[in-house]
Structures are given as structure tokens and as C-alpha cells.
Design an enzyme around this catalytic site. Sequence first.
Site, PDB file in Angstrom:
ATOM      1  N   SER A 126      15.094   3.443 -14.554  1.00 15.58           N
ATOM      2  CA  SER A 126      14.111   3.248 -13.491  1.00 15.58           C
ATOM      3  C   SER A 126      12.742   3.683 -13.981  1.00 15.58           C
ATOM      4  O   SER A 126      12.631   4.647 -14.752  1.00 15.58           O
ATOM      5  CB  SER A 126      14.483   4.074 -12.256  1.00 15.58           C
ATOM      6  OG  SER A 126      13.439   4.043 -11.294  1.00 15.58           O
ATOM      7  N   TYR A 139      11.309  13.340  -5.415  1.00 19.41           N
ATOM      8  CA  TYR A 139      12.450  12.670  -6.047  1.00 19.41           C
ATOM      9  C   TYR A 139      12.866  13.372  -7.349  1.00 19.41           C
ATOM     10  O   TYR A 139      13.085  12.739  -8.379  1.00 19.41           O
ATOM     11  CB  TYR A 139      12.141  11.189  -6.302  1.00 19.41           C
ATOM     12  CG  TYR A 139      11.850  10.418  -5.045  1.00 19.41           C
ATOM     13  CD1 TYR A 139      12.888   9.961  -4.241  1.00 19.41           C
ATOM     14  CD2 TYR A 139      10.538  10.183  -4.636  1.00 19.41           C
ATOM     15  CE1 TYR A 139      12.625   9.261  -3.064  1.00 19.41           C
ATOM     16  CE2 TYR A 139      10.271   9.495  -3.465  1.00 19.41           C
ATOM     17  CZ  TYR A 139      11.311   9.040  -2.671  1.00 19.41           C
ATOM     18  OH  TYR A 139      11.047   8.363  -1.511  1.00 19.41           O
TER      19      TYR A 139
END
Length: 220
Positions: A126, A139
Amino acid sequence: MATVVVTGASRGIGLELCRLYQNRGYSVVAVCRSATDELKALGVEVIEGVDVTATDAGVRLAAALAGRRLDVLINNAGVFGNNTLGEIDFDDVLRQYTVNALAPLRITEALLPLLGEGSKVAMITSRMGSISDNGSGAYYAYRMSKAALNAAGVSLARDLAPRGIAVALLHPGFVQTRMVGFAGDITPQQAAEGLAARIDELELTNSGCFRHSNGQNLPW
């Protein structure tokens, strides 16, 4: 017939990658904990009961595939969750790190005897693992785990180059999957098409690169 192995194949991007490669005429091996009806309906080979976080997962998968040449290995299995500063669940941090970073390395190492010159390994990572691209913070678990996966992928690219095996680090995009509550900009099918195109382009000269499924090179 070329063989592709896809982990996390029961739904979302993994399912669509299985469908795409099946349509291309590949021998598809779908690896998952539990097969969905959609996956079963494809009619591809399914290896169930594989929890990639288990310490023996790689060994068990290698035993199930013994004697076969693997042309493409796609480490797609992953988890996502937010950890806000002041409310960090460190057990969840460890879980995400285990699934997203350790498991792909474990699976790849275990399957190395089945990979040969010309084989390709794709790590579905990602852009949230990019340090220079982090403009919003938070996150923690997901960012850390994907940054670790990127580091492992680059090392694999260097170590496997003498064997003629290329490694890709691929960001699928913001995809409409259950993992993100079906938010997203593109469908799993579109993501799979982009990822497959990048895998097609993968060779030793661009092994270890960090790329978006749309072809964009991403910053570390």
C-alpha cells in the site's frame, strides 16, 4: 500451462485476480482460510485452511504444492485497521504486522524451491507504507506493517535476482472491498486488471520497484 498462486483469494482483489488469471488460461491455485461460494464457483484449485499467520503455514502450503513449478506468486492476504494516537491497540498492531509483513515473507521463503528463473513474486502492499507520502498521520499499524513489507520486498528483489526471479511491490489503489467498508475509487476487478498489467511488465530490470496499479512509480 503457467501456474499462479494467490493468497487471500476468497474475496475482493484476491478473488478477482483468480478470475482474471483463470480467463487468461493459467492454472490458478487459490489459497485461503475458508473458500467463499464465489471462489468455489470459479472452478479453480482451492487450498483451504491456510492461515498465513501460522508458523507452519508456509511449510504446509509448500507440501501441498510439492513438485510444481510456480510462475507467479501473489501475496495478497492482508488486514487493515486504524490505530489513533492515545487509543492504540498494540495487540492489533502486532496482528496487522504479522499478517501484512511477516506472512508474505514466510510464504515466499517456503515456496522458493518451487520458483525458478523467470518466476515472479508480487507483494500487494500500500502507498500508506510510504514514509515520504505520509501527510495525514495515524493508521500506525497499517503504515508500519506495509513499510516493513516494502523493506522485505526490496531485500527479496536483491536476493532473488541471481536466480532470475523478479519481485514487485504493488499498491492496488483505493479499492471497494470489505476491508475498507466498500469505500474506494475503483472496483476489485479494476484493481486486479491493473495489478496483472504491472506483473506482466515485471522483469529483473524493474524488480524491487514500488508501483501503483495504474503504473505510477511511488515514493518510499
